[in-house]
Design an enzyme around this catalytic site. Structure first.
Site, PDB file in Angstrom:
ATOM      1  N   CYS A 157       0.842  -1.203   0.000  1.00  0.00           N
ATOM      2  CA  CYS A 157       0.000   0.000   0.000  1.00  0.00           C
ATOM      3  C   CYS A 157       0.880   1.257   0.000  1.00  0.00           C
ATOM      4  O   CYS A 157       1.577   1.525  -0.964  1.00  0.00           O
ATOM      5  CB  CYS A 157      -0.971  -0.038   1.178  1.00  0.00           C
ATOM      6  SG  CYS A 157      -2.402   1.048   0.976  1.00  0.00           S
ATOM      7  N   HIS A 163      -3.738  -5.832   1.027  1.00  0.00           N
ATOM      8  CA  HIS A 163      -3.544  -6.137   2.439  1.00  0.00           C
ATOM      9  C   HIS A 163      -4.066  -7.544   2.736  1.00  0.00           C
ATOM     10  O   HIS A 163      -4.994  -8.022   2.089  1.00  0.00           O
ATOM     11  CB  HIS A 163      -4.307  -5.148   3.314  1.00  0.00           C
ATOM     12  CG  HIS A 163      -3.753  -3.764   3.291  1.00  0.00           C
ATOM     13  ND1 HIS A 163      -2.583  -3.416   3.919  1.00  0.00           N
ATOM     14  CD2 HIS A 163      -4.232  -2.627   2.723  1.00  0.00           C
ATOM     15  CE1 HIS A 163      -2.358  -2.126   3.748  1.00  0.00           C
ATOM     16  NE2 HIS A 163      -3.332  -1.626   3.015  1.00  0.00           N
TER      17      HIS A 163
END
Length: 483
Positions: free
Chosen positions: A329, A426
């Site tokens: 991310c 994630h």
């Protein structure tokens, strides 16, 4: 409909874990249960099935209840972006980014959506267990409060107060809280719990009776330290610790706005892994196999923080030695050549030069990506399930070598030699087969446990722990539950 609120004498006294355990215990007794936290502050968020985000603790509590997480379980989420400002998420969606003083003026408008979400949850179950935030003894914040007694009064919910004996002064914590609170608020408290006791609980018998005598509250138990809690997803970055002693050495940078760090939890449990959390002021160890740049709530801000620690120099040395780097991310965005934020979504408008390990650039945009996804890892073809939660879109030549594919669309990027990789996904390492294949690149053997099954087993153990040391029946009776 039965409800009970667990408040604490301060932050990090173990409320989230107790709520998870009570939810699990009540569920195992045959009740339909939902967790609820009116206001949370955390950069460790979970994406819900209805396409929003809530605090990670409420997602774990939902798992304890055997239900999918929903935005109604945490209607107000504050995600700190700077020392004085936070992104405000209301019912799963970004409302604004405000400074602390401005949030105080915004709070009166938030009780309505908080009660709306709470009332919807009540129609779906037998019991709602509510978690407070901070402490009701912070009486300077009582006006317009939505997190503790303000909510309890508005929703007419009974309260149990938790003190943490491990930090010391638990008698003063509990008795002192009653002293400073308004009489009407103190009257809402029906009982107390002494949490995180180490040693022989009988040694605290006199102190326990003193608290009950001074406050008039019912004592519900002294809960010994539950060491297996370390195997459950944590919400507070302060809980991040080094773990393991295996041959595969992985270092993760503890960024100042580190977010969604539960990505690391499956690695912490791996016998073949030694996970090192690199703290500010510490160098990246020279003998690690992999450096992880985790998610962050402020990519450009944390990139400056990374450089201030000298970690950019350490990364260069690690890379020259043939080491591998994984960015997740915000960490993925840092690995590119440039990060553009023309609208100032994460701080002052402008652009920041990236670390340059991937030939990509990121442009921040207000359309936040929130989605639970199923992906196929490009190198192994293995299936992974995870979620995306980010501002910004990343493009560039290295995206032609994707990390994975989501519904056939390329996701993430890899360097030409494959030693540097980035992804927005994630939760990757929760997939046992993928985790095994990934770690095999570093010479590890096959994984020896199921991450998801381990979490569920520990929740069952937590419920049993509370059934042994708490008067769970009395708790449920205070809530008005029948089973």
């Amino acid at each position: 409909m039965a409800t009970l609120m667990i408040q604490g004498t301060g932050s990090n006294v173990g409320k989230s874990l107790l709520v998870a355990g009570i939810c699990r215990a009540a569920t195992l007794r045959g009740l339909s249960v939902r967790p609820f936290k009116p206001q949370n502050m955390s950069n460790n968020a979970a994406v819900t099935q209805d396409g929003g985000e809530i605090g990670r603790a409420q997602a774990l509590q939902a798992l304890a209840c055997g239900v999918a997480p929903h935005t109604d379980m945490n209607p107000v989420l504050l995600k700190p972006e700077t020392d004085v400002g936070s992104q405000v998420i209301v019912q799963g969606r970004r409302l604004a980014t405000v400074k602390a003083r401005d949030y105080a003026r915004l709070k009166p408008q938030l009780m309505a959506p908080v009660l709306e979400s709470f009332n919807r949850l009540k129609t779906q179950c037998d019991l709602v267990i509510v978690e407070g935030a901070g402490s009701p003894a912070e009486v300077n914040l009582r006006a317009n409060d939505i997190a503790n007694m303000g909510f309890a009064a508005a929703a007419e919910v009974p309260v149990v107060l938790v003190g943490d004996i491990d930090r010391g002064g638990v008698i003063a914590q509990l008795v002192g809280s009653q002293v400073v609170m308004e009489a009407a608020d103190a009257a809402r408290i029906r009982g107390f719990i002494v949490n995180r006791f180490r040693g022989d609980p009988s040694l605290f018998d006199d102190g326990y009776r003193l608290i009950a005598d001074r406050t008039g509250w019912q004592g519900l138990g002294v809960v010994p330290w539950f060491s297996r809690a370390a195997l459950l997803p944590a919400e507070d970055a302060l809980d991040l610790r080094a773990s393991g002693s295996g041959p595969v050495k992985i270092a993760c940078l503890t960024l100042s706005r580190i977010a969604n760090f539960d990505d690391l939890d499956p690695l912490k449990m791996e016998p073949s892994v030694r996970l090192e959390m690199v703290r500010p002021g510490q160098p990246i160890p020279g003998d690690v196999d992999l450096v992880i740049l985790p998610g962050t709530k402020s990519t450009r801000g944390d990139l400056a923080f990374l450089r201030a620690q000298g970690w950019d120099i350490d990364l260069q040395a690690h890379h020259r030695r043939g080491g591998r780097i994984l960015g997740i991310c915000g960490g993925y965005q840092m690995l590119g050549k440039m990060i553009h934020d023309p609208q100032g979504l994460e701080g002052p408008a402008g652009r920041t030069e990236g670390l340059g390990y991937l030939d990509v650039e990121t442009v921040m945009s207000p359309d936040k990506r929130l989605a639970r996804v199923t992906a196929q890892h490009e190198a192994t073809g293995l299936r992974v399930e995870g979620y995306e939660i980010h501002l910004g879109r990343t493009t560039g030549p290295d995206c032609a070598r994707p990390f994975a594919r989501v519904d056939g669309t390329a996701e993430g990027a890899r360097s030409s030699d494959g030693r540097v990789q980035g992804s927005y996904l994630h939760g990757l390492f929760s997939a046992d087969e993928f985790r095994s294949a990934w770690l095999s690149n570093f010479g590890a053997g096959s994984v020896s446990y199921s991450y998801q099954n381990t979490v569920k087993t520990v929740l069952d153990e937590l419920a049993a722990h509370l059934e042994t040391h708490l008067d769970v029946s009395a708790l449920l009776q205070m809530a008005g539950a029948r089973w």
